[in-house]
Design an enzyme around this catalytic site. Sequence first.
Site, PDB file in Angstrom:
ATOM      1  N   GLN A 182      -5.554   3.076  -9.210  1.00 49.52           N
ATOM      2  CA  GLN A 182      -6.683   3.717  -8.491  1.00 49.52           C
ATOM      3  C   GLN A 182      -7.938   3.438  -9.322  1.00 49.52           C
ATOM      4  O   GLN A 182      -8.509   4.325  -9.954  1.00 49.52           O
ATOM      5  CB  GLN A 182      -6.414   5.227  -8.329  1.00 49.52           C
ATOM      6  CG  GLN A 182      -7.506   6.008  -7.610  1.00 49.52           C
ATOM      7  CD  GLN A 182      -7.519   5.811  -6.097  1.00 49.52           C
ATOM      8  OE1 GLN A 182      -6.539   5.408  -5.512  1.00 49.52           O
ATOM      9  NE2 GLN A 182      -8.650   6.076  -5.472  1.00 49.52           N
ATOM     10  N   LYS A 239      -1.460  -9.977   0.808  1.00 55.14           N
ATOM     11  CA  LYS A 239      -0.663  -8.743   0.989  1.00 55.14           C
ATOM     12  C   LYS A 239      -1.439  -7.692   1.767  1.00 55.14           C
ATOM     13  O   LYS A 239      -2.607  -7.454   1.499  1.00 55.14           O
ATOM     14  CB  LYS A 239      -0.268  -8.195  -0.383  1.00 55.14           C
ATOM     15  CG  LYS A 239       0.457  -6.856  -0.332  1.00 55.14           C
ATOM     16  CD  LYS A 239       1.238  -6.595  -1.610  1.00 55.14           C
ATOM     17  CE  LYS A 239       0.665  -5.490  -2.448  1.00 55.14           C
ATOM     18  NZ  LYS A 239       1.435  -5.225  -3.659  1.00 55.14           N
ATOM     19  N   ASP A 291       0.193 -10.802  -4.503  1.00 51.79           N
ATOM     20  CA  ASP A 291      -1.112 -10.496  -3.910  1.00 51.79           C
ATOM     21  C   ASP A 291      -2.234 -11.202  -4.661  1.00 51.79           C
ATOM     22  O   ASP A 291      -2.039 -11.711  -5.768  1.00 51.79           O
ATOM     23  CB  ASP A 291      -1.360  -8.975  -3.844  1.00 51.79           C
ATOM     24  CG  ASP A 291      -1.187  -8.315  -5.194  1.00 51.79           C
ATOM     25  OD1 ASP A 291      -1.721  -8.850  -6.174  1.00 51.79           O
ATOM     26  OD2 ASP A 291      -0.517  -7.267  -5.276  1.00 51.79           O
ATOM     27  N   SER A 311       7.237  -0.899  -8.534  1.00 49.35           N
ATOM     28  CA  SER A 311       7.315   0.550  -8.357  1.00 49.35           C
ATOM     29  C   SER A 311       8.461   0.877  -7.395  1.00 49.35           C
ATOM     30  O   SER A 311       9.603   1.073  -7.812  1.00 49.35           O
ATOM     31  CB  SER A 311       5.954   1.023  -7.844  1.00 49.35           C
ATOM     32  OG  SER A 311       5.958   2.393  -7.648  1.00 49.35           O
ATOM     33  N   THR A 312       8.207   0.885  -6.098  1.00 51.46           N
ATOM     34  CA  THR A 312       9.286   1.151  -5.138  1.00 51.46           C
ATOM     35  C   THR A 312      10.119  -0.105  -4.888  1.00 51.46           C
ATOM     36  O   THR A 312      11.188  -0.028  -4.289  1.00 51.46           O
ATOM     37  CB  THR A 312       8.709   1.587  -3.780  1.00 51.46           C
ATOM     38  OG1 THR A 312       7.997   0.482  -3.196  1.00 51.46           O
ATOM     39  CG2 THR A 312       7.768   2.766  -3.924  1.00 51.46           C
ATOM     40  N   GLY A 313       9.608  -1.247  -5.292  1.00 53.03           N
ATOM     41  CA  GLY A 313      10.313  -2.516  -5.070  1.00 53.03           C
ATOM     42  C   GLY A 313       9.979  -3.149  -3.724  1.00 53.03           C
ATOM     43  O   GLY A 313      10.371  -4.285  -3.455  1.00 53.03           O
TER      44      GLY A 313
HETATM   45  C1  R5P Z   1      -0.188  -3.468  -6.458  1.00 53.69           C
HETATM   46  O1  R5P Z   1      -1.314  -3.872  -6.237  1.00 53.69           O
HETATM   47  C2  R5P Z   1       0.598  -3.889  -7.650  1.00 53.69           C
HETATM   48  O2  R5P Z   1       0.146  -5.083  -8.188  1.00 53.69           O
HETATM   49  C3  R5P Z   1       2.079  -4.023  -7.291  1.00 53.69           C
HETATM   50  O3  R5P Z   1       2.238  -5.112  -6.420  1.00 53.69           O
HETATM   51  C4  R5P Z   1       2.605  -2.777  -6.655  1.00 53.69           C
HETATM   52  O4  R5P Z   1       2.304  -1.666  -7.412  1.00 53.69           O
HETATM   53  C5  R5P Z   1       4.106  -2.875  -6.454  1.00 53.69           C
HETATM   54  O5  R5P Z   1       4.532  -1.705  -5.838  1.00 53.69           O
HETATM   55  P1  R5P Z   1       5.909  -1.631  -5.073  1.00 53.69           P
HETATM   56  O6  R5P Z   1       6.993  -2.059  -6.019  1.00 53.69           O
HETATM   57  O7  R5P Z   1       6.009  -0.178  -4.696  1.00 53.69           O
HETATM   58  O8  R5P Z   1       5.810  -2.507  -3.881  1.00 53.69           O
END
Ligand code: R5P
Length: 291
Positions: free
Chosen positions: A93, A185, A162, A218-220
């Site tokens: 953030q 993304k 991304d 994070s969540t994958g």
């Molecule tokens: C987001 O901008 C970050 O670079 C990661 O791509 C993101 O935090 C990955 O999150 P998740 O594993 O939940 O998709």
Amino acid sequence: MHVIGGTASTALAERISRELSNAPFGIPFTKRFPDDEMYVRVSGRLEGEDVVIVQSTRTDSDVLELMLLEDAVREAGARRSFVVVPYFGYARQDRRFFPGEPVSARTLCRHVELEADAVVTVDLHSSQTLTQFTKPAFEASGIPAIARLLRDRPLDVLVSPDKGGVDRVRRMAQLLDKPWFAFEKRRIDSEHVELSLPPTLPIPLEGVHVAIIDDVISTGGTIVEAAKVLKKRGAQGIVAACIHGLFLKDAFERIKAVVGDVYSTDTLGNPAEKASVAPDIAQILERLVAG
Ligand code: R5P
């Protein structure tokens, strides 16, 4: 120099102390009072010493512990304190996306640096966040550590999920001398994303080995989606690598089901932790102490 490992970063702190010619290493005593307030106590002879506090700020409780540790170290009479935040929580953030939101990364910077003479962190979501510190702040990189692991694998192309990860994947590509590209993304919700390939690719994807490079898993959701798109386009071997592995809920298992291997550094303890950023952090600390 003394190294103190907060509860979020004990193992990495010990590795850093070993890199610093076996600097004295301590784990603070922590407990919760009956009303849930946190209590910390540092030990050892810290008076007049340079002290390094290592604590990732993954949870709000980690943030509070770090602030209390900084104050404890100051109270113990340390000469200087260097705060190492291997995983800097709230860094994503880093701006106000919608009216009414805070710039959480800036708030964290202000609090983390409060009693610190300098701050060291690792691969911030955006390096721009460094400018939010008013004290000297440094960013180590986990990219070389991950690159060393990937060097021994068959690999044809690197991918960032991304556009925000372009600098990271470009740096990795330079180290490994491989082509790279970035997905476009679109985040649907906190667990789902939509990824589209760029109109031109540096090499055709049929039968190739790909490494997806992200700063945080994070969540994958991002890695799983990226792997699906790459497979659909014929990629043969896919591995996923990140600097900071949060691996929430069953993220690790879901990712393992769609890729050949998963790599992470040790900024956070996790099942993919295969490379250490301790030498990179220690190098910065040595320069700070000398300067
Ligand atoms: C987001 O901008 C970050 O670079 C990661 O791509 C993101 O935090 C990955 O999150 P998740 O594993 O939940 O998709």
